[in-house]
Design an enzyme around this catalytic site. Structure first.
Site, PDB file in Angstrom:
ATOM      1  N   LYS A  22      39.720  47.892  43.142  1.00 22.15           N
ATOM      2  CA  LYS A  22      40.675  48.623  42.307  1.00 22.15           C
ATOM      3  C   LYS A  22      40.150  48.786  40.887  1.00 22.15           C
ATOM      4  O   LYS A  22      40.148  49.890  40.322  1.00 22.15           O
ATOM      5  CB  LYS A  22      42.009  47.884  42.295  1.00 22.15           C
ATOM      6  CG  LYS A  22      42.993  48.351  41.207  1.00 22.15           C
ATOM      7  CD  LYS A  22      44.226  47.467  41.194  1.00 22.15           C
ATOM      8  CE  LYS A  22      45.185  47.867  40.088  1.00 22.15           C
ATOM      9  NZ  LYS A  22      44.834  47.274  38.789  1.00 22.15           N
ATOM     10  N   ASN A  23      39.718  47.682  40.276  1.00 20.73           N
ATOM     11  CA  ASN A  23      39.320  47.744  38.865  1.00 20.73           C
ATOM     12  C   ASN A  23      38.083  48.612  38.650  1.00 20.73           C
ATOM     13  O   ASN A  23      37.949  49.275  37.618  1.00 20.73           O
ATOM     14  CB  ASN A  23      39.085  46.330  38.331  1.00 20.73           C
ATOM     15  CG  ASN A  23      40.384  45.540  38.231  1.00 20.73           C
ATOM     16  OD1 ASN A  23      41.466  46.122  38.188  1.00 20.73           O
ATOM     17  ND2 ASN A  23      40.287  44.226  38.209  1.00 20.73           N
ATOM     18  N   ARG A  97      48.037  51.382  33.176  1.00 17.92           N
ATOM     19  CA  ARG A  97      47.165  50.890  32.120  1.00 17.92           C
ATOM     20  C   ARG A  97      45.741  51.428  32.259  1.00 17.92           C
ATOM     21  O   ARG A  97      45.060  51.690  31.275  1.00 17.92           O
ATOM     22  CB  ARG A  97      47.135  49.354  32.121  1.00 17.92           C
ATOM     23  CG  ARG A  97      46.340  48.803  30.946  1.00 17.92           C
ATOM     24  CD  ARG A  97      46.473  47.320  30.786  1.00 17.92           C
ATOM     25  NE  ARG A  97      45.717  46.880  29.614  1.00 17.92           N
ATOM     26  CZ  ARG A  97      46.172  46.933  28.372  1.00 17.92           C
ATOM     27  NH1 ARG A  97      47.374  47.397  28.145  1.00 17.92           N
ATOM     28  NH2 ARG A  97      45.422  46.525  27.365  1.00 17.92           N
ATOM     29  N   ASP A 121      50.809  45.524  34.362  1.00 17.17           N
ATOM     30  CA  ASP A 121      51.446  44.252  34.670  1.00 17.17           C
ATOM     31  C   ASP A 121      52.074  43.619  33.435  1.00 17.17           C
ATOM     32  O   ASP A 121      51.533  43.713  32.335  1.00 17.17           O
ATOM     33  CB  ASP A 121      50.418  43.272  35.243  1.00 17.17           C
ATOM     34  CG  ASP A 121      50.012  43.642  36.650  1.00 17.17           C
ATOM     35  OD1 ASP A 121      50.855  44.210  37.362  1.00 17.17           O
ATOM     36  OD2 ASP A 121      48.860  43.376  37.022  1.00 17.17           O
ATOM     37  N   ASP A 321      42.338  37.138  37.519  1.00 13.98           N
ATOM     38  CA  ASP A 321      43.139  37.772  38.568  1.00 13.98           C
ATOM     39  C   ASP A 321      43.310  36.896  39.800  1.00 13.98           C
ATOM     40  O   ASP A 321      44.176  37.164  40.639  1.00 13.98           O
ATOM     41  CB  ASP A 321      42.511  39.106  38.990  1.00 13.98           C
ATOM     42  CG  ASP A 321      42.769  40.210  37.978  1.00 13.98           C
ATOM     43  OD1 ASP A 321      43.674  40.039  37.138  1.00 13.98           O
ATOM     44  OD2 ASP A 321      42.085  41.237  38.026  1.00 13.98           O
ATOM     45  N   MET A 343      43.819  33.534  29.301  1.00 13.27           N
ATOM     46  CA  MET A 343      43.744  34.894  28.780  1.00 13.27           C
ATOM     47  C   MET A 343      45.100  35.589  28.651  1.00 13.27           C
ATOM     48  O   MET A 343      45.265  36.472  27.808  1.00 13.27           O
ATOM     49  CB  MET A 343      42.800  35.723  29.648  1.00 13.27           C
ATOM     50  CG  MET A 343      41.370  35.183  29.617  1.00 13.27           C
ATOM     51  SD  MET A 343      40.230  36.027  30.730  1.00 13.27           S
ATOM     52  CE  MET A 343      40.088  37.625  29.939  1.00 13.27           C
TER      53      MET A 343
END
Length: 437
Positions: A22-23, A97, A121, A321, A343
């Site tokens: 996905k990223n 985002r 998110d 993640d 983070m």
């Protein structure tokens, strides 16, 4: 709002193939805006966030053809740049985002880019200073409409290469600045750049389009600007976050699973981190085999005997993640572990739902949680819950699949944002899961 109903406590078995990352896909799709020639991309995941970005690209004027499952061509030769300042774009872009990365691509090619304040998110503050600070150093002028929550950068005289030190190794920030710098005049160096496999993939794709990027895989990138980029072919990596999710699922349900074609060389310390919880992660060619953990799994301790501490860090550290998955898996481990989410300050707030299911977790503060494992002596119990974000959502789903009884998870659109046909693929390996719209 859609809902999952899950009958937990069943062992699973079989093979599962991870979706495209996905990223990476979100970055790669933004990069198609940097050329007027055709770009072919394979292994694009069919998930909500990616599909939303493809829709935004279409509205922007990109010619898109679906060539097969996960395969598309894109041609950005006649874009409607006015769409970027339209109310429609403000509505569509603010919910994704990943749309922030179209700014760097458009700024490099057209000298301007706009974006509404993006959503995503609800995991805590996620500043955009790194992105826009980099654009400003390249010579762009920044403007922000506070009333409309709308950002813009413009460089009517073009961008100029510069040496810069990023204040944080932001993945999307690095991608954004990188795309702008590729078409800037002169040379740019980006120090403290993110070096995740997603960024490496973006660099390789841009180089295949004619960019001149050196230092790929390190935190110091050197870019020599070029005037124009051409088309290319690119294949998205398998999703390392989904791979970690399947490892956690296998352990929690005491199942034997084989995860196919995982690209081991791009997994970093993910397999070793799961091994710290006592999970057997076997390398079979380019597959991962998780055997049935009949006697459970035991958390290791540090050399001095102190409690195991698993925390996130920029690559090649452990990805944030997957900390939610690690936390859930630890609830049935033999031993205790401290989870330190450095983070994002809101990512651990879903643990109250696990506590309702019977997990022994002490939330120390917004960043740290201590998990005392059950060693499968006490099974989690079914409950009704709601998915707050993608990663917490899949973690709760794993918990429900291991729990005794029938659980209900609402707001599963959050899970669909990051996981392709998750219920269909789970049913294929024996899960009892039903979707209700």
């Amino acid at each position: 709002m859609a809902t999952f109903q899950i009958e937990g406590g069943h062992q699973l078995k079989g093979e599962i193939r991870p979706q495209g990352a996905k990223n990476e896909a979100l970055q790669i799709l933004c990069a198609v805006l940097m050329t007027d020639e055709k770009v072919y991309i394979d292994n694009i995941p069919n998930i909500r966030d990616v599909n939303k970005l493809i829709e935004i690209l279409s509205n922007l004027g990109v010619k898109i053809q679906k060539l097969g499952q996960g395969s598309f061509s894109f041609k950005s030769d006649a874009l409607y740049l006015d769409y970027l300042e339209s109310e429609k774009f403000k509505e569509e872009g603010s919910s994704l985002r990943g749309s922030i990365m179209i700014v760097g691509a458009l700024l490099g090619r057209f000298g301007k880019g706009y974006i509404p304040r993006p959503g995503g998110d609800k995991i805590g503050r996620r500043r955009l200073d790194t992105h826009f600070g980099g654009f400003i150093k390249l010579g762009a002028k920044f403007r922000y409409n506070k009333e409309e929550r709308f950002y813009g950068v413009e460089a009517p005289n073009g961008l100029k290469g510069v040496d810069m030190l990023l204040e944080e190794a932001s993945v999307t920030g690095t991608a954004n600045i990188l795309m702008a710098a590729v078409l800037a005049k002169g040379k740019t160096s980006i120090y403290n750049a993110a070096c995740e496999p997603y960024i490496q993939q973006l660099c390789k794709m841009l180089n295949s389009m004619g960019a001149k990027i050196k230092g790929i895989g390190s935190n110091l990138l050197h870019i020599e600007g070029v005037e124009k980029l051409s088309g290319c072919k690119h294949t998205v990596l398998p999703d390392m976050i989904e791979i970690g999710s399947w490892i956690g699922l296998a352990a929690m349900t005491k199942s034997e699973l084989t995860i196919k074609d995982v690209s081991w060389k791009d997994l970093g310390i993910i397999p070793e981190t799961f091994r710290k919880l006592g999970i057997t992660v076997e390398k079979v060619g380019d597959d991962i085999h998780i055997p049935e953990h009949k006697s459970g799994y035991e958390v290791t301790s540090f050399i001095d005997g102190s409690i195991m501490n698993i925390s996130d860090a920029p690559w090649p550290g452990f990805t944030p993640d997957l900390l939610s998955i690690i936390l859930v898996v630890a609830t049935q481990a033999r031993g205790s572990v401290l989870i330190h989410q450095k983070m994002f300050e809101s990512r651990l707030f879903f643990v109250d739902k696990l506590i309702d299911m019977g997990a022994k977790i002490i939330l120390c503060d917004p960043h740290r949680a201590t998990v005392i494992g059950h060693d499968f002596e006490s099974q989690l119990k079914a409950t009704t819950m709601s998915s707050p974000d993608i990663r917490a959502g899949i973690s709760l789903l794993i918990a429900a699949l291991s729990a005794k009884g029938v659980s209900t998870i609402h707001n599963i659109e959050q899970i669909d944002r990051g996981y392709e046909d998750i219920d269909g693929r789970l049913r294929a390996i024996g899960a009892k899961i039903t979707r209700f719209d």
